[in-house]
Design a protein around this motif. Structure first.
Motif, mmCIF file in Angstrom:
data_model
loop_
_atom_site.group_PDB
_atom_site.id
_atom_site.type_symbol
_atom_site.label_atom_id
_atom_site.label_comp_id
_atom_site.label_asym_id
_atom_site.label_seq_id
_atom_site.Cartn_x
_atom_site.Cartn_y
_atom_site.Cartn_z
ATOM 1 N N VAL A 22 15.458 19.516 -15.187
ATOM 2 C CA VAL A 22 15.226 20.417 -16.318
ATOM 3 C C VAL A 22 15.193 19.634 -17.615
ATOM 4 O O VAL A 22 14.368 19.889 -18.495
ATOM 5 C CB VAL A 22 16.316 21.515 -16.362
ATOM 6 N N ARG A 23 16.104 18.674 -17.749
ATOM 7 C CA ARG A 23 16.114 17.848 -18.969
ATOM 8 C C ARG A 23 14.811 17.074 -19.109
ATOM 9 O O ARG A 23 14.219 17.002 -20.186
ATOM 10 C CB ARG A 23 17.285 16.872 -18.930
ATOM 11 N N GLU A 24 14.345 16.482 -18.009
ATOM 12 C CA GLU A 24 13.124 15.687 -18.060
ATOM 13 C C GLU A 24 11.900 16.546 -18.340
ATOM 14 O O GLU A 24 11.017 16.169 -19.114
ATOM 15 C CB GLU A 24 12.941 14.936 -16.741
ATOM 16 N N GLY A 26 11.926 19.645 -19.752
ATOM 17 C CA GLY A 26 12.039 20.354 -21.021
ATOM 18 C C GLY A 26 12.415 21.810 -20.888
ATOM 19 O O GLY A 26 12.820 22.441 -21.856
ATOM 20 N N SER A 27 12.277 22.368 -19.698
ATOM 21 C CA SER A 27 12.660 23.765 -19.467
ATOM 22 C C SER A 27 12.734 24.012 -17.967
ATOM 23 O O SER A 27 12.193 23.241 -17.161
ATOM 24 C CB SER A 27 11.661 24.732 -20.099
ATOM 25 N N VAL A 28 13.387 25.126 -17.584
ATOM 26 C CA VAL A 28 13.493 25.494 -16.172
ATOM 27 C C VAL A 28 12.113 25.826 -15.605
ATOM 28 O O VAL A 28 11.779 25.427 -14.484
ATOM 29 C CB VAL A 28 14.445 26.699 -15.997
ATOM 30 N N VAL A 29 11.309 26.538 -16.382
ATOM 31 C CA VAL A 29 9.975 26.928 -15.916
ATOM 32 C C VAL A 29 9.137 25.702 -15.579
ATOM 33 O O VAL A 29 8.508 25.614 -14.511
ATOM 34 C CB VAL A 29 9.253 27.786 -16.977
ATOM 35 N N LYS A 30 9.130 24.722 -16.462
ATOM 36 C CA LYS A 30 8.341 23.511 -16.227
ATOM 37 C C LYS A 30 8.907 22.702 -15.072
ATOM 38 O O LYS A 30 8.150 22.135 -14.269
ATOM 39 C CB LYS A 30 8.300 22.668 -17.500
ATOM 40 N N ALA A 31 10.257 22.619 -14.986
ATOM 41 C CA ALA A 31 10.878 21.874 -13.886
ATOM 42 C C ALA A 31 10.549 22.496 -12.541
ATOM 43 O O ALA A 31 10.380 21.792 -11.535
ATOM 44 C CB ALA A 31 12.391 21.812 -14.089
ATOM 45 N N ALA A 32 10.444 23.819 -12.521
ATOM 46 C CA ALA A 32 10.145 24.525 -11.274
ATOM 47 C C ALA A 32 8.655 24.550 -10.958
ATOM 48 O O ALA A 32 8.241 25.090 -9.919
ATOM 49 C CB ALA A 32 10.675 25.953 -11.354
#
Length: 303
Positions: A22-24, A26-32
């Motif tokens: 998530v940190r890399e 930038g958000s949960v949506v993008k990480a998922a």
């Protein structure tokens, strides 16, 4: 010593990995990756970490779930230790451990690369990763634990970062001999007539150089602009341009090029340091050995 960590449930490597993703991203949506199922899973795992540490690690920013200051702090710690565990895994498997070194392009080409072979012969257990970064970026990436060592201006180093001064970068005028006739004194006087290659005027170095020239009543005859010192050095080698370059550039010059010391360039001199976070290099023997090697072998290299 670790009783408190194991006194309750909710901490796992998988949950910590999600925090890093998530940190890399930038958000949960993008990480998922836009997958609603994974997004729900990630949100649940982060919530479990919230409960475990009794602090909010994420917060809403518009429509996205992003890390809080506490989440960022934890993510840095996790990243640091995951890297150390990965390096341990490489070490016991007899694989080289990567060492990330941030430096400006000219320092990479004219300072680090000439020493790379000797460094790896004496420390065969490492792989070098040299990254072209500005001093500001090096400083930030050291703080964020994204690089292991940095070479940058002493005056750009944050108070939390340790450093060892390795010398000074002094700037001189480099010009093809074919552009001149007569003595060095006459060559110096011709600075305002020489076809000059330099950094763009809107760059920090370019602005400073033009200010110094203006103060000395010299109007530089700029015919070529380039974003890198190595590019400027190549321009000099064509025989068509003069350029103000760090004295490390002498390594790249042939006998057809003159180096001329000009007093007006003295304010450009900068102290350069090898910088590191002791807390980070302590996590990996290879990082600490590389730091010690560079501390010893970079001394007096910059004249």
């Amino acid at each position: 010593m670790f009783e408190r960590l194991f006194a309750k449930r909710g901490l796992s490597l998988d949950r910590l990995r999600v925090l890093l993703e998530v940190r890399e991203a930038g958000s949960v949506v993008k990480a998922a990756g836009g997958d609603p199922v994974r997004q729900s899973q990630y949100s649940r795992q982060l919530k479990e970490l919230d409960e475990y540490f009794s602090v909010e690690l994420t917060c809403r920013k518009g429509r996205h779930l992003v890390l809080t200051a506490a989440g960022e702090e934890l993510a840095k710690l996790v990243q640091e230790h995951f890297v150390a565990l990965g390096n341990f895994n490489r070490r016991v498997a007899n694989e080289p451990v990567p060492v990330f070194i941030g430096a400006g392009e000219s320092l990479i080409h004219w300072l680090l690369l000439p020493l790379a072979g000797k460094l790896q012969r004496e420390l065969p257990g490492i792989t070098l990763r040299m990254i072209n970064l500005t001093s500001t970026m090096i400083n930030q990436k050291l703080v964020d634990r994204e690089i292991d060592l940095g070479i940058l201006r002493k005056d750009a180093i944050a108070p939390t970062i340790l450093h060892h001064v390795i010398g000074k970068i002094v700037y001189s005028l480099y010009a093809p001999k074919a552009l001149f006739s007569g003595s060095v004194a006459k060559k110096t006087a011709l600075l305002n007539k020489l076809p000059v290659a330099t950094m763009p005027g809107n760059s920090s170095f370019g602005r400073h150089l033009h200010q110094l020239a203006e103060k000395a009543n010299i109007r530089l005859n700029v015919r070529l602009e380039c974003d890198t010192f190595t590019g400027l050095a190549q321009a000099v080698q064509t025989g068509e341009y003069a350029a103000i370059l760090p004295d490390l550039a002498a390594y790249a010059m042939d006998e057809q090029t003159d180096k001329i010391t000009l007093p007006l360039l003295k304010p450009l001199t900068r102290e350069i340091s090898l910088a590191w976070l002791q807390r980070k290099v302590d996590l990996c023997p290879e990082w600490e050995k590389t730091r010690q090697w560079l501390t010893q072998n970079l001394n007096m290299t910059i004249k």
